[in-house]
Enzyme design. Structure first.
Site, mmCIF file in Angstrom:
data_model
loop_
_atom_site.group_PDB
_atom_site.id
_atom_site.type_symbol
_atom_site.label_atom_id
_atom_site.label_comp_id
_atom_site.label_asym_id
_atom_site.label_seq_id
_atom_site.Cartn_x
_atom_site.Cartn_y
_atom_site.Cartn_z
ATOM 1 N N LYS A 232 -9.067 17.203 123.232
ATOM 2 C CA LYS A 232 -8.264 18.431 123.177
ATOM 3 C C LYS A 232 -7.604 18.583 121.800
ATOM 4 O O LYS A 232 -7.578 17.625 121.013
ATOM 5 C CB LYS A 232 -7.198 18.395 124.270
ATOM 6 C CG LYS A 232 -6.141 17.318 124.038
ATOM 7 C CD LYS A 232 -5.277 17.124 125.266
ATOM 8 C CE LYS A 232 -4.237 16.051 125.017
ATOM 9 N NZ LYS A 232 -3.628 15.601 126.285
ATOM 10 N N ARG B 73 4.309 18.567 136.141
ATOM 11 C CA ARG B 73 3.659 19.612 135.342
ATOM 12 C C ARG B 73 2.573 20.227 136.218
ATOM 13 O O ARG B 73 2.889 20.942 137.154
ATOM 14 C CB ARG B 73 3.139 18.997 134.025
ATOM 15 C CG ARG B 73 2.739 19.999 132.982
ATOM 16 C CD ARG B 73 2.389 19.337 131.653
ATOM 17 N NE ARG B 73 1.235 18.438 131.725
ATOM 18 C CZ ARG B 73 0.768 17.717 130.701
ATOM 19 N NH1 ARG B 73 1.339 17.790 129.510
ATOM 20 N NH2 ARG B 73 -0.285 16.940 130.844
ATOM 21 N N HIS C 166 -1.623 12.192 136.435
ATOM 22 C CA HIS C 166 -1.299 11.932 135.030
ATOM 23 C C HIS C 166 0.084 11.287 134.964
ATOM 24 O O HIS C 166 1.001 11.701 135.674
ATOM 25 C CB HIS C 166 -1.325 13.247 134.248
ATOM 26 C CG HIS C 166 -1.202 13.077 132.757
ATOM 27 N ND1 HIS C 166 -1.965 12.187 132.030
ATOM 28 C CD2 HIS C 166 -0.416 13.714 131.848
ATOM 29 C CE1 HIS C 166 -1.646 12.273 130.739
ATOM 30 N NE2 HIS C 166 -0.707 13.184 130.601
ATOM 31 N N ARG D 120 -9.095 8.260 130.991
ATOM 32 C CA ARG D 120 -9.118 9.375 130.034
ATOM 33 C C ARG D 120 -8.436 8.916 128.744
ATOM 34 O O ARG D 120 -7.208 8.979 128.620
ATOM 35 C CB ARG D 120 -8.358 10.584 130.594
ATOM 36 C CG ARG D 120 -8.841 11.058 131.967
ATOM 37 C CD ARG D 120 -8.065 12.300 132.405
ATOM 38 N NE ARG D 120 -6.631 12.097 132.461
ATOM 39 C CZ ARG D 120 -5.931 11.755 133.555
ATOM 40 N NH1 ARG D 120 -6.546 11.596 134.709
ATOM 41 N NH2 ARG D 120 -4.615 11.594 133.489
ATOM 42 N N TYR E 106 12.865 24.704 97.091
ATOM 43 C CA TYR E 106 13.697 25.716 97.748
ATOM 44 C C TYR E 106 15.034 25.142 98.220
ATOM 45 O O TYR E 106 15.095 24.007 98.701
ATOM 46 C CB TYR E 106 12.969 26.287 98.967
ATOM 47 C CG TYR E 106 11.761 27.117 98.606
ATOM 48 C CD1 TYR E 106 11.867 28.229 97.774
ATOM 49 C CD2 TYR E 106 10.507 26.784 99.103
ATOM 50 C CE1 TYR E 106 10.752 28.983 97.446
ATOM 51 C CE2 TYR E 106 9.391 27.534 98.793
ATOM 52 C CZ TYR E 106 9.519 28.638 97.959
ATOM 53 O OH TYR E 106 8.411 29.374 97.639
ATOM 54 N N CYS F 43 7.395 22.566 100.846
ATOM 55 C CA CYS F 43 7.064 23.998 100.815
ATOM 56 C C CYS F 43 5.875 24.266 101.741
ATOM 57 O O CYS F 43 5.356 23.360 102.381
ATOM 58 C CB CYS F 43 6.710 24.430 99.403
ATOM 59 S SG CYS F 43 8.009 24.080 98.197
ATOM 60 N N ASP G 31 2.792 25.093 100.956
ATOM 61 C CA ASP G 31 1.517 24.534 100.495
ATOM 62 C C ASP G 31 1.657 23.447 99.440
ATOM 63 O O ASP G 31 0.658 22.998 98.902
ATOM 64 C CB ASP G 31 0.639 25.651 99.914
ATOM 65 C CG ASP G 31 0.435 26.778 100.909
ATOM 66 O OD1 ASP G 31 -0.373 26.600 101.828
ATOM 67 O OD2 ASP G 31 1.130 27.805 100.788
HETATM 68 C C1 LIG Z 1 -3.764 14.259 126.612
HETATM 69 C C2 LIG Z 1 -4.117 13.751 127.945
HETATM 70 C C3 LIG Z 1 -4.749 12.506 128.081
HETATM 71 C C4 LIG Z 1 -4.953 11.547 126.933
HETATM 72 O O1 LIG Z 1 -3.696 10.992 126.612
HETATM 73 P P1 LIG Z 1 -3.509 9.877 125.462
HETATM 74 O O2 LIG Z 1 -2.128 9.390 125.672
HETATM 75 O O3 LIG Z 1 -3.685 10.593 124.173
HETATM 76 O O4 LIG Z 1 -4.548 8.854 125.685
HETATM 77 C C5 LIG Z 1 -5.149 12.125 129.344
HETATM 78 N N1 LIG Z 1 -4.947 12.927 130.406
HETATM 79 C C6 LIG Z 1 -4.336 14.125 130.305
HETATM 80 C C7 LIG Z 1 -4.132 14.963 131.528
HETATM 81 C C8 LIG Z 1 -3.889 14.577 129.080
HETATM 82 O O5 LIG Z 1 -3.261 15.750 128.989
#
Ligand SMILES: *Cc1c(COP(=O)(O)O)cnc(C)c1O
Length: 364
Positions: free
Chosen positions: A35, A132, A161, A211, A249, A296, A298
């Site tokens: 992602k 969530r 998660h 994951r 700045y 800044c 860039d």
């Molecule tokens: C981003 C994400 C992961 C991976 O998490 P890491 O901590 O980067 O390994 C796994 N599952 C879900 C649902 C996520 O949003």
């Protein structure tokens, strides 16, 4: 070629993934999280160079899944975040795998799966403490039964998660809720809960798929894992400013002596946070140099060593063998201003201070 570039070490990326795999049981599948443009490393490139050693990919958004299919990815693609109903035709057209957090769209998935003459794999997510996405534990059995009523849907996975994957006690609580729910649900091909933190800290969270995200890109408390991306640039202006002259700045930094400064063509538009103003260090030709004044859009200004000639010399913003990495730089961005008690890991904070000290050679 532009001076500022991100260099990706594809060999290290594959090494990190292979190392993660070595911590898993033989029958445990690996889903690589790509992602957010593969954590900034490049979605389609990173996916294509790892497709042969992973079992599945995970994206946040349907668009990212479409980009992956268009770039030749044929492995399953999980869509982690919740999506809109109007995205369902594309989910089916590109054979993406949605994660279900409610039963509102089941009819629409069925309609579009039939339209495309397919059976759509779906995963059901349980909210065991993240607060969530996901259905509540008490709702999980009902939702699973609903899914099974649709001939166009196949319940391929069940997942949750973790909110605190580095905290084994909180994670154990979530795991216990998950295991209780799992016992009531039909058996499925993939049961998965673990992100990087849980993969490395908590083998009981592996089930038969994990994951992995951040660890694959090189950030994990594991000596076998190393960062994949190095952010580099070059010095485009080298000049002396007299004592009393301010920099950038809002004139937040003023030279107390005649000072040699260098300009580097990177700024907050490139992801080099404005919060790093007057805080960060970079390596110029291997020598640590402090960022002077505001970052800044860039460009940034750094203090160069009084001796030597640095025009056109290489700059490392992060990742080199001294341990200057994106984690350290991110720590600097939140360090001042934030009270140290705000930081969850005081130990980590101290480590960052220590690293900062390592780079104070040229700080005034
Ligand atoms: C981003 C994400 C992961 C991976 O998490 P890491 O901590 O980067 O390994 C796994 N599952 C879900 C649902 C996520 O949003």
């Amino acid at each position: 070629m532009r001076a500022t570039r991100a260099e990706i070490n594809t060999r290290q990326f594959r090494k990190n993934i292979q190392h993660i795999k070595s911590t898993l049981d033989k029958n445990c599948a690996l889903c690589l999280t790509v992602k957010a443009n593969a954590y900034g490393h490049g979605l389609t490139q990173m996916s294509n160079i790892s497709q042969d050693i992973v079992d599945m990919f995970a994206v946040a958004a349907v668009d990212e899944g479409i980009d992956l299919r268009n770039s030749g990815i044929t492995k399953p693609i999980l869509v982690l975040s919740a999506h809109l109903e109007e995205e369902i035709p594309d989910i089916c057209r590109y054979n993406l795998t949605p994660i279900i957090s409610h039963d509102e769209f089941l009819g629409a998935y069925q309609y579009w799966a039939e339209h495309f003459g397919m059976v759509l794999n779906v995963h059901l997510k349980i909210d065991t403490g993240m607060g969530r996405t996901g259905v509540s534990p008490s709702r999980a059995k009902h939702t699973a039964e609903q899914i099974l009523l649709y001939s166009g849907l196949r319940l391929e996975g069940i997942c949750t998660h973790f909110a605190n994957s580095d905290d084994t006690a909180f994670t154990a609580g979530q795991l216990s809720v998950f295991n209780d729910v799992l016992a009531e649900l039909p058996s499925v091909t993939y049961v998965h809960t673990a992100n990087s933190g849980a993969i490395l800290n908590n083998p009981a969270s592996h089930f038969n798929m994990v994951r992995a995200g951040i660890a694959a890109y090189g950030y994990a408390k594991d000596p076998a894992i190393a960062p994949v991306l190095a952010l580099k640039s070059k010095i485009t202006v080298e000049k002396l400013i007299p004592a009393g002259h301010s920099v950038s700045y809002d004139s937040t930094w003023t030279a107390d002596k005649d000072t040699k400064i260098g300009v580097i063509p990177i700024g907050y538009a490139d992801g080099y946070f404005r919060a790093l103003s007057n805080k960060a260090f970079v390596l110029v030709d291997g020598r640590p140099c402090s960022v002077l004044g505001r970052v800044c859009m860039d460009q940034i200004v750094v203090e160069l060593p009084a001796d030597g000639n640095y025009m056109g010399k290489d700059v490392i913003l992060y990742n080199d063998s001294t341990g200057l990495n994106a984690d350290i730089v991110a720590g600097w961005a939140v360090s001042a201003g934030a009270d140290s008690s705000d930081l969850a890991e005081a130990g980590e904070f101290k480590k960052q201070r220590h690293q900062i000290n390592k780079f104070t050679l040229c700080a005034t």
